[in-house]
Design an enzyme around this catalytic site. Structure first.
Site, PDB file in Angstrom:
ATOM      1  N   ARG A 165      48.716  44.010  44.396  1.00  0.00           N
ATOM      2  CA  ARG A 165      47.855  42.863  44.744  1.00  0.00           C
ATOM      3  C   ARG A 165      48.059  41.681  43.791  1.00  0.00           C
ATOM      4  NH1 ARG A 165      47.911  45.868  47.956  1.00  0.00           N
ATOM      5  NH2 ARG A 165      46.262  46.840  49.184  1.00  0.00           N
ATOM      6  N   SER A 250      38.442  43.905  50.928  1.00  0.00           N
ATOM      7  CA  SER A 250      38.040  44.684  49.743  1.00  0.00           C
ATOM      8  C   SER A 250      37.673  43.716  48.627  1.00  0.00           C
ATOM      9  CB  SER A 250      39.191  45.571  49.270  1.00  0.00           C
ATOM     10  OG  SER A 250      39.502  46.498  50.257  1.00  0.00           O
ATOM     11  N   GLU A 345      39.114  41.275  43.909  1.00  0.00           N
ATOM     12  CA  GLU A 345      40.362  40.961  44.631  1.00  0.00           C
ATOM     13  C   GLU A 345      40.348  39.541  45.205  1.00  0.00           C
ATOM     14  OE1 GLU A 345      42.073  44.032  47.286  1.00  0.00           O
ATOM     15  OE2 GLU A 345      42.578  42.373  48.602  1.00  0.00           O
TER      16      GLU A 345
END
Ligand SMILES: Cc1cc2nc3c(=O)[nH]c(=O)nc-3n(C[C@H](O)[C@H](O)[C@H](O)COP(=O)(O)OP(=O)(O)OC[C@H]3O[C@@H](n4cnc5c(N)ncnc54)[C@H](O)[C@@H]3O)c2cc1C
Length: 355
Positions: A165, A250, A345
């Site tokens: 990520r 998320s 995130e």
């Protein structure tokens, strides 16, 4: 340059439906538009923020005191070269439409990334991933404009410094480049890359051994069907009929912890799943949240956890302040119980405590 719009509500441009107004807003249809936006902010001494589908961002209730530049560059070229196809996609293309087109053409590599909202230009920023695939494995080249002088610059995969990520665009070059085009290299007539047991189980239950006799193109389509069905159950497909999908996906990344910390936690929680990762073990943030005694029905103002996914914070009719207060509360509980600091995130913009 067309007129720059003023005071545009950001909540309508994000999947979580939050945020005050952008002081200035411009929809860029070409690189010339982006360069003009860069000149505009330089002249007026303002910050600029490129926006795609708004699915990984939480704007402050106070809004954004600068220019939000919606990246609307369109264009998609498929070039077949022997056993692969080069897919050159402009940044404003819709990500899931691109995935669907590739699957329709029997091109493999993106099928497990079906159903993820947002634009092509954002996928290299956080190296989008799901169900065992990451976009870095299919990217060949990322073309950007440098915000400093509007010049074009090309990044190969290794230049992008992709990680879980993450990429250079999120780390050392945060706020430096605007992605205008992404080139993907995909395999022709490829079999689907199924490495996630959950996807395999769904396929086994639905198609049994028949799946083995499907053509690669059909198997890719069935894999997309599996992934989208699994995502829907978790409210991970944006759907106006599903209130639990009003999120930024998320909210927390899966932490990577040292082996010794992982062992210590496993001594008290033997069922803790863990996966080897550079620097130690990756453990599911969802497990930590679930074991922290956080009730999914708990709300701060209008923010709560998704009923269908413990990593998603949902806007049930609140504010960015509520969402961030809930995130901070969850972070505190997890840190207290496990000694792990969760990392968010989505990109948090203009909320001073979280910037
Ligand atoms: C229901 C749901 C499910 C999701 N599931 C997943 C998942 O499975 N896996 C996953 O990885 N993510 C997931 N996400 C997060 C999100 O969809 C992805 O990160 C997506 O790539 C964001 O794209 P976007 O265009 O909406 O980016 P935005 O939210 O518009 O922007 C995100 C960041 O990227 C920057 N940015 C956007 N476009 C550009 C550009 N052209 N150049 C430079 N910077 C740019 C923005 O400035 C911002 O900092 C999910 C989100 C939702 C709401």
């Amino acid at each position: 340059m067309r007129a720059v719009q003023k005071n545009v509500p950001l909540r309508n441009l994000t999947t979580i439906g939050l945020g005050g107004n952008a002081r200035f807003f411009y929809e860029c249809e070409s690189t010339t538009d982006i360069v003009e936006c860069l000149n505009f902010v330089r002249k007026n001494n303002l910050p600029i923020l490129p926006l795609g589908g708004g699915s990984n961002i939480v704007f402050a209730d106070e809004g954004y005191d600068g220019l939000v530049c919606k990246i609307g560059l369109r264009g998609l070229i498929f070039t077949e070269e022997r056993d692969t196809t080069l897919v050159s996609a402009m940044a404003g293309e819709n990500w899931d439409d691109l995935v669907c087109s590739c699957i329709e053409k029997g091109l493999g590599g993106l099928e497990c990334l079906s159903g993820i909202p947002g634009s092509v230009g954002a996928v290299p920023v956080q190296n989008v991933g799901a169900y065992g695939q990451e976009v870095k494995d299919s990217i060949e080249l990322v073309t950007c404009l440098d915000r400093n002088d509007g010049s074009e610059i090309l990044f190969s995969v290794s230049d992008c410094e992709f990680d879980y990520r993450s990429s250079r665009f999120k780390k050392k070059d945060k706020d430096r480049y605007i992605v205008i085009r992404v080139n993907f290299r995909l395999k022709n007539q490829a079999s689907p890359g199924i490495s996630f047991p959950e996807v395999q189980r769904w396929i086994d239950e639905k198609f049994g051994n028949d799946f083995l006799s499907y053509s690669p193109a059909d198997a890719l389509k069935k894999t997309r069907e599996a992934v989208i069905s699994l995502r829907r159950k978790k409210s991970m497909v944006v759907d106006s009929a599903d209130p639990n999908s009003r999120s930024a996906g998320s909210f927390f990344m899966n932490p990577v912890v040292s082996q010794s910390l992982c062992d210590r936690i496993r001594a008290s929680y033997p069922d803790l799943p863990f996966f080897p990762a550079p620097g130690g073990c990756k453990i599911p943030a969802a497990y930590l949240i679930d074991r922290s005694g956080i009730d999914r029905s708990y709300r701060i103002g209008g923010a709560g956890l998704s009923a269908n996914h413990s990593l998603a914070i949902v806007n049930f009719g609140g504010s960015a302040k509520d969402v961030l207060a809930l995130a901070a509360w969850i972070e505190k509980r997890v840190e207290k119980l496990f000694g792990i600091a969760l990392q968010t995130e989505p990109v948090i913009v203009g909320n001073n405590d979280h910037d």
